[in-house]
Scaffold this motif. Structure first.
Motif, mmCIF file in Angstrom:
data_model
loop_
_atom_site.group_PDB
_atom_site.id
_atom_site.type_symbol
_atom_site.label_atom_id
_atom_site.label_comp_id
_atom_site.label_asym_id
_atom_site.label_seq_id
_atom_site.Cartn_x
_atom_site.Cartn_y
_atom_site.Cartn_z
ATOM 1 N N GLU A 103 11.452 -2.896 1.456
ATOM 2 C CA GLU A 103 10.642 -2.979 0.310
ATOM 3 C C GLU A 103 9.168 -3.644 1.054
ATOM 4 O O GLU A 103 8.330 -3.491 0.575
ATOM 5 C CB GLU A 103 10.982 -3.991 -0.707
ATOM 6 N N ALA A 104 9.317 -4.629 1.846
ATOM 7 C CA ALA A 104 8.263 -5.069 2.357
ATOM 8 C C ALA A 104 7.569 -4.325 3.544
ATOM 9 O O ALA A 104 6.441 -4.292 3.296
ATOM 10 C CB ALA A 104 8.696 -6.390 3.300
ATOM 11 N N LEU A 105 8.329 -3.529 3.931
ATOM 12 C CA LEU A 105 7.798 -2.483 4.928
ATOM 13 C C LEU A 105 6.891 -1.272 4.146
ATOM 14 O O LEU A 105 5.751 -1.105 4.413
ATOM 15 C CB LEU A 105 8.888 -1.613 5.982
ATOM 16 N N ASP A 106 7.416 -0.965 2.922
ATOM 17 C CA ASP A 106 6.882 -0.205 1.961
ATOM 18 C C ASP A 106 5.567 -0.709 1.457
ATOM 19 O O ASP A 106 4.486 -0.180 1.293
ATOM 20 C CB ASP A 106 7.596 0.219 0.683
ATOM 21 N N GLN A 107 5.447 -2.016 1.090
ATOM 22 C CA GLN A 107 4.385 -2.850 0.853
ATOM 23 C C GLN A 107 3.363 -2.840 1.935
ATOM 24 O O GLN A 107 2.080 -2.721 1.474
ATOM 25 C CB GLN A 107 4.797 -4.238 0.071
ATOM 26 N N LEU A 108 3.627 -2.935 2.877
ATOM 27 C CA LEU A 108 2.658 -2.914 4.107
ATOM 28 C C LEU A 108 1.876 -1.673 4.087
ATOM 29 O O LEU A 108 0.727 -1.699 4.442
ATOM 30 C CB LEU A 108 3.285 -3.399 5.462
ATOM 31 N N GLN A 109 2.895 -0.414 4.169
ATOM 32 C CA GLN A 109 2.207 0.618 4.020
ATOM 33 C C GLN A 109 1.230 0.824 2.830
ATOM 34 O O GLN A 109 0.098 1.347 2.995
ATOM 35 C CB GLN A 109 3.172 1.780 4.025
ATOM 36 N N SER A 110 1.649 0.486 1.709
ATOM 37 C CA SER A 110 0.882 0.567 0.604
ATOM 38 C C SER A 110 -0.731 -0.194 0.697
ATOM 39 O O SER A 110 -1.548 0.244 0.136
ATOM 40 C CB SER A 110 1.503 -0.080 -0.736
ATOM 41 N N ILE A 111 -0.566 -1.611 1.320
ATOM 42 C CA ILE A 111 -1.704 -2.241 1.529
ATOM 43 C C ILE A 111 -2.514 -1.395 2.520
ATOM 44 O O ILE A 111 -3.879 -1.348 2.237
ATOM 45 C CB ILE A 111 -1.166 -3.784 2.186
ATOM 46 N N GLU A 112 -2.031 -0.869 3.583
ATOM 47 C CA GLU A 112 -2.536 -0.055 4.559
ATOM 48 C C GLU A 112 -3.359 0.936 3.831
ATOM 49 O O GLU A 112 -4.682 1.450 3.977
ATOM 50 C CB GLU A 112 -1.860 0.249 5.660
ATOM 51 N N LYS A 113 -2.829 1.757 3.151
ATOM 52 C CA LYS A 113 -3.214 2.860 2.232
ATOM 53 C C LYS A 113 -4.467 2.374 1.222
ATOM 54 O O LYS A 113 -5.588 2.982 1.246
ATOM 55 C CB LYS A 113 -2.333 3.576 1.512
ATOM 56 N N ARG A 114 -4.300 1.272 0.706
ATOM 57 C CA ARG A 114 -5.142 0.898 -0.243
ATOM 58 C C ARG A 114 -6.521 0.455 0.301
ATOM 59 O O ARG A 114 -7.547 0.879 -0.091
ATOM 60 C CB ARG A 114 -4.665 -0.378 -1.037
ATOM 61 N N ILE A 115 -6.531 -0.232 1.326
ATOM 62 C CA ILE A 115 -7.708 -0.582 2.242
ATOM 63 C C ILE A 115 -8.253 0.708 2.978
ATOM 64 O O ILE A 115 -9.658 0.653 2.717
ATOM 65 C CB ILE A 115 -7.325 -1.764 3.281
ATOM 66 N N ALA A 116 -7.764 1.432 3.513
ATOM 67 C CA ALA A 116 -8.126 2.544 3.976
ATOM 68 C C ALA A 116 -8.849 3.469 3.215
ATOM 69 O O ALA A 116 -9.594 4.091 3.255
ATOM 70 C CB ALA A 116 -6.967 3.288 4.760
ATOM 71 N N ASN A 117 -8.119 3.811 1.914
ATOM 72 C CA ASN A 117 -8.885 4.658 0.889
ATOM 73 C C ASN A 117 -10.148 3.870 0.417
ATOM 74 O O ASN A 117 -10.860 4.662 -0.244
ATOM 75 C CB ASN A 117 -7.652 4.665 -0.231
ATOM 76 N N ALA A 118 -10.437 2.781 0.623
ATOM 77 C CA ALA A 118 -11.630 1.854 0.099
ATOM 78 C C ALA A 118 -12.575 2.128 1.231
ATOM 79 O O ALA A 118 -13.560 1.936 0.912
ATOM 80 C CB ALA A 118 -11.348 0.480 -0.129
ATOM 81 N N GLU A 141 -5.668 -1.102 9.152
ATOM 82 C CA GLU A 141 -4.734 -1.165 10.444
ATOM 83 C C GLU A 141 -5.006 -2.580 11.040
ATOM 84 O O GLU A 141 -3.650 -3.135 11.200
ATOM 85 C CB GLU A 141 -4.964 -0.050 11.424
ATOM 86 N N ARG A 142 -5.975 -3.046 11.133
ATOM 87 C CA ARG A 142 -5.989 -4.498 11.927
ATOM 88 C C ARG A 142 -5.562 -5.541 10.625
ATOM 89 O O ARG A 142 -4.736 -6.478 11.119
ATOM 90 C CB ARG A 142 -7.396 -4.809 12.188
ATOM 91 N N TYR A 143 -5.766 -5.298 9.535
ATOM 92 C CA TYR A 143 -5.284 -6.163 8.645
ATOM 93 C C TYR A 143 -3.765 -6.303 8.520
ATOM 94 O O TYR A 143 -3.057 -7.538 8.578
ATOM 95 C CB TYR A 143 -5.773 -6.086 7.349
ATOM 96 N N VAL A 144 -3.161 -5.131 8.501
ATOM 97 C CA VAL A 144 -1.667 -4.938 8.291
ATOM 98 C C VAL A 144 -1.181 -5.381 9.660
ATOM 99 O O VAL A 144 -0.074 -6.407 9.682
ATOM 100 C CB VAL A 144 -1.254 -3.727 7.949
ATOM 101 N N ASN A 145 -1.490 -5.377 10.665
ATOM 102 C CA ASN A 145 -1.317 -5.625 12.003
ATOM 103 C C ASN A 145 -1.198 -7.456 11.912
ATOM 104 O O ASN A 145 -0.243 -7.912 12.621
ATOM 105 C CB ASN A 145 -1.782 -5.070 13.327
ATOM 106 N N SER A 146 -2.209 -7.806 11.631
ATOM 107 C CA SER A 146 -2.493 -9.423 11.586
ATOM 108 C C SER A 146 -1.458 -9.972 10.457
ATOM 109 O O SER A 146 -0.694 -10.885 10.965
ATOM 110 C CB SER A 146 -3.688 -9.743 10.877
ATOM 111 N N ILE A 147 -0.978 -9.224 9.482
ATOM 112 C CA ILE A 147 0.084 -9.687 8.646
ATOM 113 C C ILE A 147 1.513 -9.622 9.381
ATOM 114 O O ILE A 147 2.156 -10.764 9.266
ATOM 115 C CB ILE A 147 0.439 -9.011 7.173
ATOM 116 N N VAL A 148 1.585 -8.657 10.096
ATOM 117 C CA VAL A 148 2.827 -8.571 10.931
ATOM 118 C C VAL A 148 3.060 -9.638 11.926
ATOM 119 O O VAL A 148 4.007 -10.383 12.023
ATOM 120 C CB VAL A 148 3.190 -7.261 11.252
#
Length: 104
Positions: A10-25, A32-39
């Motif tokens: 579920e956490a991995l799915d949430q990371l993908q959703s965050i990346e998509k949301r920011i990318a779509n903006a 990509e940088r934001y999600v990598n920073s979270i990881v």
């Protein structure tokens, strides 16, 4: 002592959703940088996992910590393993989400 960090599906799915949301903006590189920073931040829980705030009221053993004011990372610690159970972005109601998960 170093702990091992693992991400729930579920956490991995949430990371993908965050990346998509920011990318779509309109900011795919930022996403990509934001999600990598979270990881990276999550991986640093290896050395000091108790830094978060205990939220046993939601789930036994649950801890939460904030990342850059917009993201909440929810995790548990057990037997030298930090399990990232949720990553909530932009004001998502993590309390309700984790309470629903427990009820299912």
């Amino acid at each position: 002592m170093n702990w091992r960090v693992q991400f729930a599906p579920e956490a991995l799915d949430q990371l993908q959703s965050i990346e998509k949301r920011i990318a779509n903006a309109g900011a795919p590189m930022t996403a990509e940088r934001y999600v990598n920073s979270i990881v990276d931040f999550c991986m640093k829980l290896q050395t000091f996992p108790a830094r978060g705030v205990a939220r046993d009221d939601l789930l036994p053993g649950l801890r939460v910590t904030h990342f850059r004011k917009r993201t909440i990372i929810a995790y548990t610690m057990e037997k030298e393993v930090v399990s990232i159970v949720g990553i909530f972005y932009g004001g998502q109601d993590y309390e309700a989400a984790l309470t629903l998960d427990e009820d299912q």
